[in-house]
Write a protein that holds these residues in place. Structure first.
Motif, PDB file in Angstrom:
ATOM      1  N   CYS A  14       0.912  -1.258  -0.024  1.00 30.11           N
ATOM      2  CA  CYS A  14       0.051   0.057   0.068  1.00 30.11           C
ATOM      3  C   CYS A  14       0.813   1.301  -0.172  1.00 30.11           C
ATOM      4  O   CYS A  14       0.187   2.258   0.086  1.00 30.11           O
ATOM      5  N   GLU A  15       2.276   0.989  -0.159  1.00 26.24           N
ATOM      6  CA  GLU A  15       2.773   2.467  -0.174  1.00 26.24           C
ATOM      7  C   GLU A  15       2.592   3.250  -1.490  1.00 26.24           C
ATOM      8  O   GLU A  15       2.551   4.450  -1.426  1.00 26.24           O
ATOM      9  N   ALA A  16       2.447   2.475  -2.705  1.00 27.12           N
ATOM     10  CA  ALA A  16       2.139   3.021  -3.797  1.00 27.12           C
ATOM     11  C   ALA A  16       0.696   2.133  -3.981  1.00 27.12           C
ATOM     12  O   ALA A  16       0.859   1.420  -5.184  1.00 27.12           O
ATOM     13  N   PRO A  17      -0.448   2.377  -3.666  1.00 25.84           N
ATOM     14  CA  PRO A  17      -1.772   1.415  -3.740  1.00 25.84           C
ATOM     15  C   PRO A  17      -2.168   1.281  -5.147  1.00 25.84           C
ATOM     16  O   PRO A  17      -2.317   2.375  -5.753  1.00 25.84           O
ATOM     17  N   HIS A  18      -2.551   0.193  -5.377  1.00 29.43           N
ATOM     18  CA  HIS A  18      -3.275  -0.349  -6.647  1.00 29.43           C
ATOM     19  C   HIS A  18      -3.989  -1.459  -6.577  1.00 29.43           C
ATOM     20  O   HIS A  18      -3.590  -2.313  -5.785  1.00 29.43           O
ATOM     21  N   GLY A  19      -5.063  -1.735  -7.066  1.00 28.84           N
ATOM     22  CA  GLY A  19      -5.833  -2.870  -7.196  1.00 28.84           C
ATOM     23  C   GLY A  19      -5.333  -3.871  -8.307  1.00 28.84           C
ATOM     24  O   GLY A  19      -4.725  -3.751  -9.011  1.00 28.84           O
TER      25      GLY A  19
END
Length: 346
Positions: A252-257
């Motif tokens: 989640c430091e550079a969050p994406h799904g």
């Protein structure tokens, strides 16, 4: 031209609302055939954003093989739709020369960037809008079937108008404290789906970097996307339900799904609870050579939990170069596209 484009958009928007016994006019236009410059889709990155967040808009502008494609003029719609208006957006946003108070103009091109207004959830979301001087307060916007809200955008190509939308992140209203906390912990913004591969039936993969040669005749194409996990797992590279920088910094430091059909939660007002759901997926098919058996294929919410592909039959019309465009959409409004090139032999 403008009126026709708007009519087709409105027809597509409201066909699902017609009863089974309703009379629907028939059109001989095959939307999968590309014979003139057209805008096939407008995508937003990120696919879902909050107030003040910067969004990049991109347009898929196509035309016949070998012909240059024009660029778009962009507008962000600022005018709210009146309660009596049946269309998807305020007509003021679609005027050839709209008032400056109704739209925010962006530089022309096939992409553009803008920042969502800090009060976007009041203008186009579940919060009651700020009343204008001397007028009563308006009512909030109704959510779509997934519980979502959208900032409208407009792309114009000559006299043709194409509507796009950015899903906006808004907290649910009229919920208790526990429900609000649960929703905040579990809901994650939408990630746009992406087509992972295109194949000829179950066999040959179509390369991304070279034209694929095939014989003239019906060809079954299959589009696949990634499978999304149904449970969160720290370390899988996806920032999903109940994960954040505190609980799973590596994801989640550079969050994406996930770029497939994502699981998500919504507030189910009928049962007054935060409930799990799953995205459906659709793929629209277009070609510069011939036609497709179906203009659109896809999977509903239940089917998308079991499968990660859809197929269509393409009938090239003649030997020579051919381009196929596939636009993939999820039911939360995210979309992207893939372009594949062929050489059809006689």
């Amino acid at each position: 031209m403008r009126a026709r484009a708007l009519f087709l958009f409105l027809l597509a928007s409201y066909l699902p609302l017609l009863s089974v016994g309703a009379c629907v006019p028939e059109f001989d236009t095959d939307l999968s055939q590309i014979s003139a410059p057209r805008v096939l889709a407008i995508a937003a990155s990120p696919a879902e954003a909050a107030g003040r967040q910067t969004v990049t808009l991109s347009a898929l502008v196509v035309g016949p093989d070998g012909e240059p494609t024009p660029v778009l003029d962009w507008r962000v719609c600022l005018a709210r739709k009146a309660l009596t208006e049946l269309g998807p957006v305020s007509p003021a946003c679609l005027e050839p020369r709209p008032a400056s108070a109704d739209v925010q103009r962006l530089p022309p091109g096939n992409s553009a960037e803008f920042a969502l207004d800090q009060d976007v959830c009041r203008s186009f979301g579940p919060l009651r809008p700020t009343p204008k001087p001397g007028e009563p307060a308006g009512r909030p916007v109704d959510a779509d079937v997934t519980g979502g809200f959208y900032q409208p955008v407009v792309g114009t190509l000559d006299d043709s108008v194409t509507l796009g939308a950015v899903r906006i992140t808004c907290d649910p209203i009229n919920v208790n404290r526990d429900q609000a906390l649960e929703y905040k912990e579990r809901y994650r913004p939408n990630e746009a789906p992406r087509i992972a591969s295109v194949s000829i039936g179950d066999d040959a993969l179509v390369p991304d970097d070279a034209a694929f040669e095939l014989p003239l005749g019906p060809t079954r194409l299959r589009a696949r996307w990634n499978e999304c996990p149904t449970e969160s797992a720290c370390g899988d590279g996806l920032c999903t339900e109940r994960e954040d920088k505190a609980t799973c910094a590596e994801d989640c430091e550079a969050p994406h799904g996930c770029t497939g059909a994502e699981p998500y939660v919504w507030y189910d007002r009928e049962n007054q609870r935060v409930a799990p759901r799953h995205e459906g997926i659709s793929v629209a098919w277009y070609t510069s050579n011939g036609r497709f058996e179906s203009e659109q294929t896809g999977l509903d919410e239940n089917e998308a939990q079991r499968r990660t592909d859809t197929e269509n039959v393409w009938q090239p019309a003649r030997p020579g170069p051919a381009t196929v465009w596939l636009v993939i959409r999820d039911t939360r409004g995210g979309l992207s596209w893939k372009t594949v090139r062929f050489v059809v032999s006689g």
